[in-house]
Scaffold this motif. Sequence first.
Motif, PDB file in Angstrom:
ATOM      1  N   ARG A 183       0.712  -1.303   0.114  1.00  0.00           N
ATOM      2  CA  ARG A 183       0.122   0.030  -0.119  1.00  0.00           C
ATOM      3  C   ARG A 183       0.979   1.307  -0.104  1.00  0.00           C
ATOM      4  N   GLU A 184       1.856   1.182   0.834  1.00  0.00           N
ATOM      5  CA  GLU A 184       2.751   2.398   0.883  1.00  0.00           C
ATOM      6  C   GLU A 184       3.417   2.559  -0.569  1.00  0.00           C
ATOM      7  N   ILE A 185       3.940   1.367  -1.271  1.00  0.00           N
ATOM      8  CA  ILE A 185       4.586   1.747  -2.499  1.00  0.00           C
ATOM      9  C   ILE A 185       3.680   2.420  -3.622  1.00  0.00           C
ATOM     10  N   LEU A 186       2.639   1.839  -3.185  1.00  0.00           N
ATOM     11  CA  LEU A 186       1.315   2.508  -4.313  1.00  0.00           C
ATOM     12  C   LEU A 186       1.056   3.984  -4.189  1.00  0.00           C
ATOM     13  N   ILE A 187       1.371   4.473  -2.965  1.00  0.00           N
ATOM     14  CA  ILE A 187       0.965   5.770  -2.440  1.00  0.00           C
ATOM     15  C   ILE A 187       2.240   6.510  -2.980  1.00  0.00           C
ATOM     16  N   ASP A 188       3.356   5.777  -2.936  1.00  0.00           N
ATOM     17  CA  ASP A 188       4.424   6.787  -3.343  1.00  0.00           C
ATOM     18  C   ASP A 188       4.462   6.854  -4.846  1.00  0.00           C
ATOM     19  N   VAL A 189       4.101   5.738  -5.685  1.00  0.00           N
ATOM     20  CA  VAL A 189       4.064   5.808  -7.182  1.00  0.00           C
ATOM     21  C   VAL A 189       3.018   6.797  -7.583  1.00  0.00           C
ATOM     22  N   ASP A 190       1.765   6.946  -6.835  1.00  0.00           N
ATOM     23  CA  ASP A 190       0.967   7.542  -7.191  1.00  0.00           C
ATOM     24  C   ASP A 190       1.201   9.138  -7.016  1.00  0.00           C
ATOM     25  N   ARG A 191       2.117   9.524  -5.821  1.00  0.00           N
ATOM     26  CA  ARG A 191       2.603  10.794  -5.809  1.00  0.00           C
ATOM     27  C   ARG A 191       3.621  11.062  -6.948  1.00  0.00           C
ATOM     28  N   MET A 192       4.291  10.114  -7.277  1.00  0.00           N
ATOM     29  CA  MET A 192       5.161  10.512  -8.539  1.00  0.00           C
ATOM     30  C   MET A 192       4.458  10.692  -9.836  1.00  0.00           C
ATOM     31  N   ARG A 193       3.354   9.870 -10.100  1.00  0.00           N
ATOM     32  CA  ARG A 193       2.728  10.195 -11.299  1.00  0.00           C
ATOM     33  C   ARG A 193       1.901  11.495 -11.244  1.00  0.00           C
ATOM     34  N   ARG A 194       1.598  11.808 -10.261  1.00  0.00           N
ATOM     35  CA  ARG A 194       0.682  13.153 -10.002  1.00  0.00           C
ATOM     36  C   ARG A 194       1.695  14.246 -10.309  1.00  0.00           C
ATOM     37  N   ARG A 195       2.884  14.197  -9.642  1.00  0.00           N
ATOM     38  CA  ARG A 195       4.007  15.192  -9.815  1.00  0.00           C
ATOM     39  C   ARG A 195       4.240  15.202 -11.381  1.00  0.00           C
ATOM     40  N   LEU A 196       4.390  14.328 -11.897  1.00  0.00           N
ATOM     41  CA  LEU A 196       4.828  13.927 -13.376  1.00  0.00           C
ATOM     42  C   LEU A 196       3.982  14.750 -14.188  1.00  0.00           C
ATOM     43  N   THR A 197       2.567  14.397 -13.988  1.00  0.00           N
ATOM     44  CA  THR A 197       1.489  14.914 -14.781  1.00  0.00           C
ATOM     45  C   THR A 197       1.583  16.427 -14.554  1.00  0.00           C
ATOM     46  N   SER A 198       1.761  17.102 -13.611  1.00  0.00           N
ATOM     47  CA  SER A 198       1.799  18.476 -13.540  1.00  0.00           C
ATOM     48  C   SER A 198       3.079  19.231 -14.104  1.00  0.00           C
ATOM     49  N   VAL A 199       4.215  18.450 -14.276  1.00  0.00           N
ATOM     50  CA  VAL A 199       5.482  18.969 -14.914  1.00  0.00           C
ATOM     51  C   VAL A 199       5.511  18.456 -16.326  1.00  0.00           C
ATOM     52  N   ASP A 200       5.301  17.468 -16.741  1.00  0.00           N
ATOM     53  CA  ASP A 200       5.376  16.854 -18.076  1.00  0.00           C
ATOM     54  C   ASP A 200       4.215  15.998 -18.421  1.00  0.00           C
ATOM     55  N   PRO A 201       2.842  16.621 -18.622  1.00  0.00           N
ATOM     56  CA  PRO A 201       1.694  15.775 -18.811  1.00  0.00           C
ATOM     57  C   PRO A 201       1.775  14.743 -20.174  1.00  0.00           C
ATOM     58  N   ASP A 202       2.985  15.140 -21.083  1.00  0.00           N
ATOM     59  CA  ASP A 202       2.794  14.401 -22.281  1.00  0.00           C
ATOM     60  C   ASP A 202       4.300  13.704 -22.141  1.00  0.00           C
ATOM     61  N   GLY A 203       4.964  13.289 -21.054  1.00  0.00           N
ATOM     62  CA  GLY A 203       6.170  12.806 -21.065  1.00  0.00           C
ATOM     63  C   GLY A 203       5.976  11.151 -21.048  1.00  0.00           C
ATOM     64  N   GLU A 204       7.188  10.834 -21.759  1.00  0.00           N
ATOM     65  CA  GLU A 204       7.175   9.086 -21.662  1.00  0.00           C
ATOM     66  C   GLU A 204       7.105   8.671 -20.299  1.00  0.00           C
ATOM     67  N   GLU A 205       7.928   9.407 -19.378  1.00  0.00           N
ATOM     68  CA  GLU A 205       8.099   9.102 -17.969  1.00  0.00           C
ATOM     69  C   GLU A 205       6.770   9.117 -17.139  1.00  0.00           C
ATOM     70  N   THR A 206       5.824   9.780 -17.750  1.00  0.00           N
ATOM     71  CA  THR A 206       4.576  10.035 -17.120  1.00  0.00           C
ATOM     72  C   THR A 206       3.753   9.032 -17.421  1.00  0.00           C
TER      73      THR A 206
END
Length: 223
Positions: A183-206
Amino acid sequence: MLATIDGVLDWPALKQLRAALADGAFVDGQTTAGFRAKRVKHNEQLSPKAADRKSLDDMILNALRGHDDFQRLAFPKAIQRPLFSRYGVGMNYGLHVDDALMGKERRIRSDLSVTVFLNNPDDYDGGELEMMSAFGPQEVKLPAGSAVLYPSSTLHRVKPVAAGERLAAVTWVQSFIADPARREILIDVDRMRRRLTSVDPDGEETDLAFKTYANLLRMWSDV
Protein backbone atom coordinates in the motif's frame (compact mmCIF):
# COMPACT_ATOMS: atom_id res chain seq x y z
CA MET A 1 1.86 4.28 7.65
CA LEU A 2 0.07 7.00 9.57
CA ALA A 3 -1.68 9.70 7.52
CA THR A 4 -3.82 12.69 8.41
CA ILE A 5 -6.63 13.86 6.13
CA ASP A 6 -8.01 17.40 6.30
CA GLY A 7 -11.55 18.44 5.50
CA VAL A 8 -13.36 15.12 5.74
CA LEU A 9 -16.36 16.92 7.27
CA ASP A 10 -17.32 20.54 6.61
CA TRP A 11 -18.80 22.89 9.19
CA PRO A 12 -22.52 22.27 8.37
CA ALA A 13 -21.98 18.51 8.72
CA LEU A 14 -20.09 18.95 11.99
CA LYS A 15 -22.80 21.22 13.35
CA GLN A 16 -25.51 18.69 12.47
CA LEU A 17 -23.55 15.79 13.96
CA ARG A 18 -22.75 17.59 17.19
CA ALA A 19 -26.37 18.66 17.66
CA ALA A 20 -27.51 15.06 17.20
CA LEU A 21 -24.87 13.76 19.61
CA ALA A 22 -25.81 16.36 22.22
CA ASP A 23 -29.35 14.94 22.27
CA GLY A 24 -28.36 11.33 21.67
CA ALA A 25 -28.55 8.36 24.02
CA PHE A 26 -25.10 7.05 24.93
CA VAL A 27 -24.16 3.66 26.39
CA ASP A 28 -21.07 2.24 28.06
CA GLY A 29 -18.32 1.83 25.47
CA GLN A 30 -17.49 -1.61 26.80
CA THR A 31 -20.53 -2.98 24.98
CA THR A 32 -18.50 -3.00 21.74
CA ALA A 33 -15.09 -3.84 23.21
CA GLY A 34 -13.29 -7.07 22.45
CA PHE A 35 -12.35 -9.63 25.08
CA ARG A 36 -9.14 -7.95 26.21
CA ALA A 37 -10.09 -4.35 25.39
CA LYS A 38 -12.92 -4.43 27.95
CA ARG A 39 -10.26 -4.13 30.66
CA VAL A 40 -9.07 -0.74 29.42
CA LYS A 41 -12.02 0.87 27.61
CA HIS A 42 -13.60 3.70 29.59
CA ASN A 43 -15.75 5.85 27.35
CA GLU A 44 -19.31 6.21 26.07
CA GLN A 45 -20.73 5.45 22.64
CA LEU A 46 -23.86 6.52 20.85
CA SER A 47 -26.49 3.81 21.20
CA PRO A 48 -27.12 1.78 18.03
CA LYS A 49 -30.82 2.44 18.72
CA ALA A 50 -30.40 6.23 18.84
CA ALA A 51 -32.70 8.33 16.70
CA ASP A 52 -31.32 9.09 13.21
CA ARG A 53 -28.42 6.70 13.84
CA LYS A 54 -28.36 5.42 10.26
CA SER A 55 -28.30 8.95 8.81
CA LEU A 56 -25.43 9.88 11.14
CA ASP A 57 -23.51 6.76 10.11
CA ASP A 58 -24.10 7.60 6.46
CA MET A 59 -22.76 11.13 6.92
CA ILE A 60 -19.39 9.70 8.00
CA LEU A 61 -19.31 6.93 5.41
CA ASN A 62 -20.31 9.20 2.52
CA ALA A 63 -17.77 11.84 3.58
CA LEU A 64 -14.98 9.26 3.56
CA ARG A 65 -16.07 7.65 0.30
CA GLY A 66 -16.24 11.04 -1.38
CA HIS A 67 -12.84 12.28 -0.19
CA ASP A 68 -10.06 11.92 -2.78
CA ASP A 69 -7.25 11.69 -0.23
CA PHE A 70 -9.01 8.94 1.68
CA GLN A 71 -9.54 6.95 -1.50
CA ARG A 72 -5.92 7.45 -2.55
CA LEU A 73 -4.50 6.37 0.82
CA ALA A 74 -6.87 3.61 1.93
CA PHE A 75 -7.92 1.81 -1.28
CA PRO A 76 -11.19 0.99 0.53
CA LYS A 77 -12.95 -2.25 -0.35
CA ALA A 78 -15.36 -2.05 2.59
CA ILE A 79 -15.88 0.40 5.46
CA GLN A 80 -17.45 -0.58 8.77
CA ARG A 81 -20.27 1.56 10.11
CA PRO A 82 -18.75 4.01 12.61
CA LEU A 83 -18.86 4.19 16.36
CA PHE A 84 -19.50 7.65 17.82
CA SER A 85 -17.39 7.97 20.98
CA ARG A 86 -17.63 10.47 23.83
CA TYR A 87 -14.94 10.95 26.47
CA GLY A 88 -15.71 13.04 29.53
CA VAL A 89 -13.28 14.05 32.24
CA GLY A 90 -11.25 11.08 33.44
CA MET A 91 -12.30 8.82 30.58
CA ASN A 92 -9.73 7.05 28.42
CA TYR A 93 -9.12 3.97 26.31
CA GLY A 94 -5.99 2.14 27.42
CA LEU A 95 -3.43 0.43 25.25
CA HIS A 96 -5.04 -2.07 22.86
CA VAL A 97 -5.09 -3.40 19.31
CA ASP A 98 -8.28 -3.40 17.25
CA ASP A 99 -9.99 -6.70 16.49
CA ALA A 100 -8.87 -8.32 13.23
CA LEU A 101 -12.46 -8.93 12.13
CA MET A 102 -15.17 -6.31 12.60
CA GLY A 103 -18.94 -6.40 12.34
CA LYS A 104 -21.64 -8.93 13.14
CA GLU A 105 -23.94 -9.15 10.15
CA ARG A 106 -21.28 -8.20 7.61
CA ARG A 107 -17.75 -9.13 8.64
CA ILE A 108 -14.76 -7.23 7.32
CA ARG A 109 -11.03 -7.56 7.95
CA SER A 110 -9.69 -4.46 9.69
CA ASP A 111 -6.65 -3.33 7.70
CA LEU A 112 -6.91 0.36 8.60
CA SER A 113 -8.43 2.26 11.50
CA VAL A 114 -9.91 5.74 11.05
CA THR A 115 -10.64 8.38 13.67
CA VAL A 116 -12.63 11.42 12.55
CA PHE A 117 -12.35 14.23 15.10
CA LEU A 118 -15.70 15.94 15.75
CA ASN A 119 -14.58 18.79 18.01
CA ASN A 120 -11.51 21.00 18.17
CA PRO A 121 -8.36 20.39 20.25
CA ASP A 122 -9.06 23.42 22.43
CA ASP A 123 -12.45 21.95 23.45
CA TYR A 124 -10.71 19.46 25.75
CA ASP A 125 -7.43 18.85 27.55
CA GLY A 126 -5.73 15.50 27.09
CA GLY A 127 -7.51 12.90 25.00
CA GLU A 128 -4.67 12.49 22.50
CA LEU A 129 -4.75 9.43 20.26
CA GLU A 130 -1.36 7.81 20.82
CA MET A 131 0.06 5.14 18.49
CA MET A 132 3.04 2.94 19.32
CA SER A 133 5.46 2.80 16.40
CA ALA A 134 8.99 1.64 15.65
CA PHE A 135 10.02 5.28 16.15
CA GLY A 136 8.33 5.60 19.53
CA PRO A 137 4.88 6.90 20.55
CA GLN A 138 3.14 9.24 18.09
CA GLU A 139 0.36 11.50 19.36
CA VAL A 140 -2.46 12.85 17.20
CA LYS A 141 -5.02 15.50 18.09
CA LEU A 142 -6.58 17.10 15.02
CA PRO A 143 -9.01 19.92 14.22
CA ALA A 144 -12.70 19.11 13.95
CA GLY A 145 -13.53 17.52 10.62
CA SER A 146 -10.06 16.06 10.09
CA ALA A 147 -9.22 12.35 10.26
CA VAL A 148 -6.25 10.13 10.98
CA LEU A 149 -5.70 6.83 9.17
CA TYR A 150 -3.39 4.17 10.58
CA PRO A 151 -2.85 0.38 10.46
CA SER A 152 -5.32 -1.51 12.63
CA SER A 153 -2.47 -3.77 13.74
CA THR A 154 -0.98 -0.87 15.72
CA LEU A 155 -1.06 -0.78 19.51
CA HIS A 156 -2.72 2.49 20.43
CA ARG A 157 -4.68 4.29 23.13
CA VAL A 158 -6.71 7.41 23.88
CA LYS A 159 -5.09 9.27 26.75
CA PRO A 160 -7.24 10.45 29.68
CA VAL A 161 -9.33 13.58 29.17
CA ALA A 162 -8.42 16.13 31.84
CA ALA A 163 -11.02 18.78 30.99
CA GLY A 164 -13.85 19.24 28.52
CA GLU A 165 -15.24 16.56 26.25
CA ARG A 166 -13.73 14.64 23.33
CA LEU A 167 -16.02 13.58 20.47
CA ALA A 168 -14.93 11.31 17.64
CA ALA A 169 -16.23 8.88 15.06
CA VAL A 170 -14.19 5.71 14.66
CA THR A 171 -14.37 3.18 11.86
CA TRP A 172 -12.36 0.48 10.09
CA VAL A 173 -11.44 -0.25 6.50
CA GLN A 174 -10.82 -3.44 4.61
CA SER A 175 -8.45 -2.37 1.87
CA PHE A 176 -8.10 -3.71 -1.66
CA ILE A 177 -4.38 -3.71 -0.80
CA ALA A 178 -4.06 -5.80 2.35
CA ASP A 179 -0.27 -5.61 2.65
CA PRO A 180 0.76 -2.27 4.25
CA ALA A 181 4.17 -2.29 2.50
CA ARG A 182 2.52 -2.67 -0.90
CA ARG A 183 0.00 0.00 0.00
CA GLU A 184 2.84 2.41 0.82
CA ILE A 185 4.58 1.65 -2.49
CA LEU A 186 1.38 2.41 -4.39
CA ILE A 187 0.94 5.67 -2.49
CA ASP A 188 4.51 6.67 -3.39
CA VAL A 189 4.04 5.78 -7.07
CA ASP A 190 0.79 7.74 -7.10
CA ARG A 191 2.62 10.80 -5.78
CA MET A 192 5.22 10.42 -8.52
CA ARG A 193 2.67 10.12 -11.31
CA ARG A 194 0.75 13.15 -10.02
CA ARG A 195 3.96 15.18 -9.92
CA LEU A 196 4.97 14.07 -13.41
CA THR A 197 1.52 14.98 -14.70
CA SER A 198 1.98 18.54 -13.44
CA VAL A 199 5.48 19.04 -14.90
CA ASP A 200 5.38 16.91 -18.06
CA PRO A 201 1.85 15.71 -18.84
CA ASP A 202 2.79 14.27 -22.25
CA GLY A 203 6.14 12.79 -21.22
CA GLU A 204 7.12 9.17 -21.70
CA GLU A 205 8.04 8.86 -18.02
CA THR A 206 4.56 10.11 -17.09
CA ASP A 207 2.97 7.33 -19.13
CA LEU A 208 5.31 4.79 -17.53
CA ALA A 209 4.39 6.00 -14.04
CA PHE A 210 0.69 5.55 -14.80
CA LYS A 211 1.39 2.13 -16.34
CA THR A 212 3.40 1.05 -13.29
CA TYR A 213 0.71 2.20 -10.87
CA ALA A 214 -2.06 0.44 -12.79
CA ASN A 215 -0.12 -2.80 -13.11
CA LEU A 216 0.91 -2.88 -9.45
CA LEU A 217 -2.68 -2.23 -8.45
CA ARG A 218 -3.82 -5.00 -10.79
CA MET A 219 -1.19 -7.40 -9.40
CA TRP A 220 -1.81 -6.72 -5.70
CA SER A 221 -5.54 -6.02 -5.45
CA ASP A 222 -7.60 -8.29 -3.22
CA VAL A 223 -10.88 -8.54 -5.16
